[in-house]
Design a protein around this motif. Structure first.
Motif, PDB file in Angstrom:
ATOM      1  N   TYR A   1       0.834  -1.195   0.000  1.00 24.72           N
ATOM      2  CA  TYR A   1       0.000   0.000   0.000  1.00 24.72           C
ATOM      3  C   TYR A   1       0.879   1.259   0.000  1.00 24.72           C
TER       4      TYR A   1
ATOM      5  N   ALA B   1      -3.940  -5.202  -0.525  1.00 27.22           N
ATOM      6  CA  ALA B   1      -3.790  -3.740  -0.514  1.00 27.22           C
ATOM      7  C   ALA B   1      -4.577  -3.090  -1.642  1.00 27.22           C
TER       8      ALA B   1
ATOM      9  N   TYR C   1      -7.069  -4.503  -3.183  1.00 25.78           N
ATOM     10  CA  TYR C   1      -8.475  -4.813  -2.917  1.00 25.78           C
ATOM     11  C   TYR C   1      -9.060  -3.723  -2.020  1.00 25.78           C
ATOM     12  N   PHE C   2      -8.257  -3.237  -1.070  1.00 23.16           N
ATOM     13  CA  PHE C   2      -8.694  -2.130  -0.223  1.00 23.16           C
ATOM     14  C   PHE C   2      -8.975  -0.886  -1.065  1.00 23.16           C
TER      15      PHE C   2
ATOM     16  N   ASP D   1     -12.446   0.967  -1.157  1.00 25.95           N
ATOM     17  CA  ASP D   1     -12.490   2.375  -0.761  1.00 25.95           C
ATOM     18  C   ASP D   1     -13.152   3.244  -1.833  1.00 25.95           C
TER      19      ASP D   1
ATOM     20  N   TYR E   1     -13.796  -8.412   2.679  1.00 26.76           N
ATOM     21  CA  TYR E   1     -14.066  -7.389   1.664  1.00 26.76           C
ATOM     22  C   TYR E   1     -15.051  -7.896   0.607  1.00 26.76           C
TER      23      TYR E   1
END
Length: 307
Positions: free
Chosen positions: A1, A102, A104-105, A109, A154
């Motif tokens: 990230y 990372a 995927y976040f 988001d 997620y």
């Protein structure tokens, strides 16, 4: 990230952009003089509900007339939007080429930002997010991330957000749920509103605007309840007692349920997770007719539909 963040900053220099926003704020060139005057008055009369509501209505009209922000800020917003549009294209390519938890976040988001403004966002907030395309993000989810992370938390979360973004809009379909009433009995929404025009009222004892909105609907409910109209309220609370006390104080004559500690994620599903609530008027087939309508708007719709 961190690697992604460094690459993004080196390529687009967002820190420079944010510094320019901060400079405008320090120079009092963010809001127009009229907007700042209204902000001061709203702060001064924050405990006077009638005055506060009146000032807020003027403030909203200022927003609609595009007189809330200075020309300098609006120019910077346009520059920011163009930069973020280019960054979004690059980011989606990066997410496709470097799939990980990372990235995927990053995908989650992006969808979360769209959900947050689906119901209560101002027009300029929608405009600033217009470069985020739900279909493109959904394609990344279905082709790469869902197969790669089938059991990750997620995956369920993104699926819920995609459903909400498609349904919670005028013309979409309400999302069904089950929640307890004040006595603890489980109640399914669809069973209560089947075949009726219904107002789904998500509220909270601590949300003043929600409660004022609900009280304004009481005369409408009494006038049309025998003609095929109903209201189902759901209070977002930590205890049943606070919901019961507020409903009794305000005199809601309709069925009220309670969402304790977001057990059913109802607010999240209805794209109002960061607020006290929202109202959703649906027809007999479950199609959403209006989102957060006033009592006058609800009555105008019912007058046409329930003659």
């Amino acid at each position: 990230y961190q690697q992604y963040q460094k690459l993004s900053e080196d390529k687009f220099h967002f820190s420079d952009l944010y510094n320019r926003y901060e400079t405008l704020s320090k120079q009092k060139l963010y809001f127009t003089p009229r907007a700042m005057e209204l902000q001061e008055l709203m702060s001064l009369y924050s405990k006077d509900k009638t005055k506060s509501d009146s000032l807020y209505a003027i403030y909203q009209q200022l927003e609609k007339d595009k007189k809330l922000y200075t020309p300098q800020l609006m120019a910077l917003n346009e520059e920011s939007k163009n930069l973020k549009k280019r960054e979004q294209k690059w980011k989606e390519e990066y997410m496709a080429e470097h799939p990980s938890v990372a990235t995927y976040f990053l995908l989650m988001d992006d969808l979360m930002s769209l959900v947050d403004y689906q119901v209560h966002g101002f027009p300029e907030e929608f405009d600033m997010l217009s470069f985020k395309n739900v279909q493109d993000l959904e394609s990344l989810y279905n082709t790469i991330y869902k197969p790669m992370f089938p059991e990750h938390s997620y995956t369920t979360l993104v699926a819920t957000m995609l459903q909400s973004l498609k349904q919670i809009e005028v013309g979409g379909r309400y999302i069904d749920f089950t929640a307890p009433d004040f006595e603890g009995n489980s109640v399914t929404l669809s069973e209560q509103i089947k075949g009726k025009v219904a107002l789904i009222d998500l509220w909270a004892s601590w949300c003043g605007p929600c409660r004022r909105s609900a009280k304004s609907m009481i005369p409408v409910y009494e006038k049309y309840k025998s003609k095929g109209f109903t209201i189902v309220g759901v209070a977002r609370e930590k205890t049943v007692q606070t919901a019961k006390a507020a409903a009794l104080q305000d005199g809601y004559p309709w069925l009220n349920l309670v969402e304790l500690n977001d057990a059913g994620n109802i607010w999240f599903k209805y794209c109002v997770g960061n607020s006290g609530g929202g109202t959703f008027l649906v027809d007999q087939e479950g199609k959403i007719l209006a989102i957060c309508p006033t009592a006058e708007e609800v009555e105008r719709i019912l007058e046409k539909m329930l003659k």
